[in-house]
Enzyme design. Sequence first.
Site, PDB file in Angstrom:
ATOM      1  N   ARG A  67       0.748  -1.018   0.044  1.00 40.26           N
ATOM      2  CA  ARG A  67       0.132   0.047  -0.208  1.00 40.26           C
ATOM      3  C   ARG A  67       0.953   1.375  -0.206  1.00 40.26           C
ATOM      4  O   ARG A  67       1.865   1.290   0.357  1.00 40.26           O
ATOM      5  CB  ARG A  67      -1.357   0.166   1.471  1.00 40.26           C
ATOM      6  CG  ARG A  67      -2.511  -1.062   1.417  1.00 40.26           C
ATOM      7  CD  ARG A  67      -3.051  -0.835   2.139  1.00 40.26           C
ATOM      8  NE  ARG A  67      -2.032  -1.799   4.006  1.00 40.26           N
ATOM      9  CZ  ARG A  67      -1.635  -0.625   4.581  1.00 40.26           C
ATOM     10  NH1 ARG A  67      -1.859   0.628   4.131  1.00 40.26           N
ATOM     11  NH2 ARG A  67      -1.294  -0.978   5.539  1.00 40.26           N
ATOM     12  N   TYR A 206      -1.772  -3.499  -7.360  1.00 39.17           N
ATOM     13  CA  TYR A 206      -0.988  -4.352  -6.426  1.00 39.17           C
ATOM     14  C   TYR A 206      -2.429  -4.140  -4.792  1.00 39.17           C
ATOM     15  O   TYR A 206      -2.502  -2.948  -4.279  1.00 39.17           O
ATOM     16  CB  TYR A 206      -0.068  -4.171  -5.253  1.00 39.17           C
ATOM     17  CG  TYR A 206       0.746  -5.155  -5.007  1.00 39.17           C
ATOM     18  CD1 TYR A 206       1.265  -6.043  -5.203  1.00 39.17           C
ATOM     19  CD2 TYR A 206       0.254  -5.567  -2.545  1.00 39.17           C
ATOM     20  CE1 TYR A 206       2.121  -7.160  -4.626  1.00 39.17           C
ATOM     21  CE2 TYR A 206       1.110  -6.658  -2.280  1.00 39.17           C
ATOM     22  CZ  TYR A 206       1.600  -7.606  -2.856  1.00 39.17           C
ATOM     23  OH  TYR A 206       1.927  -8.725  -2.524  1.00 39.17           O
ATOM     24  N   LYS A 215      -9.760  -2.117   1.418  1.00 41.33           N
ATOM     25  CA  LYS A 215      -8.900  -0.712   2.726  1.00 41.33           C
ATOM     26  C   LYS A 215     -10.311   0.463   2.465  1.00 41.33           C
ATOM     27  O   LYS A 215     -10.460   0.799   2.798  1.00 41.33           O
ATOM     28  CB  LYS A 215      -7.195  -1.109   2.302  1.00 41.33           C
ATOM     29  CG  LYS A 215      -6.831  -1.894   2.547  1.00 41.33           C
ATOM     30  CD  LYS A 215      -6.987  -2.421   4.568  1.00 41.33           C
ATOM     31  CE  LYS A 215      -6.093  -3.464   4.627  1.00 41.33           C
ATOM     32  NZ  LYS A 215      -6.477  -3.678   6.320  1.00 41.33           N
ATOM     33  N   HIS A 235     -11.390  -2.062  11.348  1.00 40.76           N
ATOM     34  CA  HIS A 235      -9.688  -3.169  10.824  1.00 40.76           C
ATOM     35  C   HIS A 235      -9.934  -4.150  11.911  1.00 40.76           C
ATOM     36  O   HIS A 235      -8.652  -4.359  12.862  1.00 40.76           O
ATOM     37  CB  HIS A 235      -8.679  -1.867  10.755  1.00 40.76           C
ATOM     38  CG  HIS A 235      -7.223  -3.059   9.954  1.00 40.76           C
ATOM     39  ND1 HIS A 235      -5.871  -2.413  10.575  1.00 40.76           N
ATOM     40  CD2 HIS A 235      -6.981  -3.143   9.168  1.00 40.76           C
ATOM     41  CE1 HIS A 235      -5.294  -2.848   9.742  1.00 40.76           C
ATOM     42  NE2 HIS A 235      -5.756  -4.449   8.722  1.00 40.76           N
ATOM     43  N   ASP A 282      -9.654  -9.655   9.326  1.00 37.74           N
ATOM     44  CA  ASP A 282      -9.259  -7.884   8.767  1.00 37.74           C
ATOM     45  C   ASP A 282     -10.454  -7.218   8.163  1.00 37.74           C
ATOM     46  O   ASP A 282      -9.424  -5.747   9.617  1.00 37.74           O
ATOM     47  CB  ASP A 282      -8.996  -8.422   7.503  1.00 37.74           C
ATOM     48  CG  ASP A 282      -7.690  -6.716   7.176  1.00 37.74           C
ATOM     49  OD1 ASP A 282      -6.749  -6.458   7.803  1.00 37.74           O
ATOM     50  OD2 ASP A 282      -8.081  -6.302   6.186  1.00 37.74           O
TER      51      ASP A 282
HETATM   52  C1  OXD Z   1      -3.023  -4.398   5.217  1.00 39.80           C
HETATM   53  C2  OXD Z   1      -3.789  -5.399   4.885  1.00 39.80           C
HETATM   54  O1  OXD Z   1      -2.200  -3.535   4.554  1.00 39.80           O
HETATM   55  O2  OXD Z   1      -4.523  -6.558   5.816  1.00 39.80           O
HETATM   56  O3  OXD Z   1      -3.785  -3.971   6.590  1.00 39.80           O
HETATM   57  O4  OXD Z   1      -3.258  -6.105   3.390  1.00 39.80           O
HETATM   58 MN    MN Z   2      -4.957  -5.377   7.529  1.00 34.28          MN
END
Ligand code: OXD
Ligand code: MN
Length: 596
Positions: A67, A206, A215, A235, A282
Site C-alpha cells: 500500500r 497491488y 481497504k 480493522h 481483517d
Molecule cells: C493491511 C492488509 O495492509 O490487511 O492491513 O492488507
Molecule cells: Mn489489514
Amino acid sequence: MEQFLNPEIKSFILSYQELFSPNSVCICNGSDEEYDRMIQLMIESGTAERLANNNILVRSDPQDVARVEDRTFICSVKEEDAGPTNNWVEPSEMKDKLNGLMSGAMMGRVMYVIPFCMGPLGSDYSYYGIQLTDSPYVVANMKKMTRMGQKALDLMNEYGNFVRCVHTVAYPLSEGVKDVPWPCREDKYIAHFPETREILSFGSGYGGNALLGKKCFALRIASCIAKDEGWLAEHMLIIKITDPNEVTRTVAAAFPSACGKTNLAMMQPSLAGWKVEVIGDDIAWMKSNDKGELYAINPEAGFFGVAPGTSKKTNPNAMNTIRQNTIFTNTGSEDGKPIWEGIDSFAHFKNIITWKKVLHDGSDKVAHPNARFTVSANECPVLSNDFNNLKGVKIDAILVGGRRDEIIPLVFQTFDAQEGVLIGASLTSEMTAAAKGTVGKVRRDPFAMLPFCGYNMGDYFKHWLAMSERLPAIFHVNWFRKDKDGNFMWPGFGENIRVLEWIFGRLKGEYEGKKTPIGTVPKVEEFNVKGLDEKYSKQLSELFKVDTDAYMEFFEELESYFQSLDFKGRFPSEFNDLINQFKNRLANANSSPKSL
Ligand code: OXD
Ligand code: MN
C-alpha cells in the site's frame, strides 16, 4: 452491454468507458470459467505461472509491492473533515487531475466491470460496489475476496445504491507500446471521495491499492458511512471461541497490519477441548441492535494474508487453507510449490526461484516481506458456520493490541468502555512491510485505523465514545513483549488460547483478576499454565506487571501525540479527562508500595 443494467449503473459504466477508451467492456459474472480465463490471460502475458493444486503465482513489478500511504488521499469537500492524519486534496482539484491522467488510460485493454457485494448477499449489513478495472489480476482477486458477479448485480439493479470504484493500472497500450507483465506507474493516486462514495485508484495493481473492496471501500469509505449511520467499520478480525463445555463467545480484535490477525483468526489452540473458528481476519462491520448489543459481520469473502512467517508451526489452519485454489503474489517457488521465509527449513530446497524470478543463492529474499496469498474463505477448515449469517454475530468482547516489546502487559481488561476507547486510541506498533515506509519504526496507530480512517480522527474518537454505552468488555493484549536480552517473553500463536481462556473467564464472571492503575490483569494463579513451557510460566508475573513510571510516560507521550495533531477543533475533551484519570491512578499507586 446486453445485460440489464439500471440507468445509474449504465451511465456510470458509459462515462468511464468514454474516458478510458478501452478496446472493449466485459461485465463480469463471477463464474469459475471467467476466473480461469483471467488466469489464462495472466499466464499468457507472463504475469503468472501455474503451481500445483490449482494454485498460481504472480510476480509484481518490484516498485509495486505494498500500500502507498503517501499517495492515498481523502478528498472530502472540507479539509477539516479529512483531519490531521489523512492527505487531503479538494475533490474537484483531484477529479480534474485524475480525469486528465485517466483519459485514454485503458487503450488497447479490456475494461472489466466487477459488480460485488461487501457482506453476505441479502444481509441488511451489506453494501454494494462496482469496480471498473483493466487488470485481470484484480478480477481474479476480487472473485476470492468479495461476493462478486451476477447475484450482486441483480441485487444492485434492484437496490440502487453502490459505491463507485474506479481502477486503472494506467499503462495504455497506444500505438507501438508493448505490454509488460505487471503494468503500473510511479505516480500513483488512491483517492477517496467520502461524500459521493467514490474511489479513484490510478497506477498500482497491488493489494489494498487495487482491490478496492478491501481497504478503500470496506474501511475508508465504510468508516464514513458508519459514522453517518451510527455503526463501526473497523480493522478487526472476528472469531468464535468454544470452550470444553461447548460455551461459545465471539470476539473482535484490532491489530495493525501484519501483526498476526490472520494467525489469531485461524489459531489452532494448544489447550485440549478448545476451538477457535474464524469469521473474519481483517475487517469487521459492527452495528448495535435495539437491545444495545453489538453485532458484526465480516464484509469480505476471502483472506488476503501475509505469506512470510506462515508455516505448519505458526498457523497450520492457514497452511491447509492455502494448499489449493490460491493466488500467491510475490512468493518464491520450487517445483510447483510456493515458498517464503519462515515456511519451512530451506535446506531441502535446491532450486528456489525467488519473487524476483532469479535462482535463490542466499543473497536475497525468497519472497517479498509483503508477499500475499489470496484465498476464498470457503477453503478454510476452521471457518465458522456463522460466516454467512445474515444477522451477523453478537460480539462479547473487543480486543486491541499492537507489536510492542515493552511496557504493555500480556493482557489487561479496561475498567469501562470509555477507558477502553482511550486504550484503543493509544495503540502503537512497529511498521511492517504491508505499507511502503520504514519497517520497524514505531508509530501511533489508533485502533489500527491510522491508514484506514476515512475522516477526521478526532471525529472518529468521538464516534467511538458515542458508541461506548453499546460496547462490550474491552481488553488490551500484547504478544510481543521482550525481556532485557531481547527474547520474546510469550510463545504466542496457539498458546494465545491461554489468554483467550482468561478473557473467557472474565466474561463469565469466573476470574476476579487483579486491579492495577490501567485495568485488570490476571492473577497468576488464575492463568492456565497446564502444559506450558516452564520458560514462560515462570515469568508470568513479569508479563502481567504494570510499571507505573513507564505507564506514566506512556500517557504523557499519548497526550503530546494528541496535542501535536491539528484536529481542527474536533478532538474530544473527554480524552483529556480519561488520560488524567489514568495518570491520577498511576500517581496514587506510585505513592503507595510499588508491587502491582
Ligand atoms: C493491511 C492488509 O495492509 O490487511 O492491513 O492488507
Ligand atoms: Mn489489514
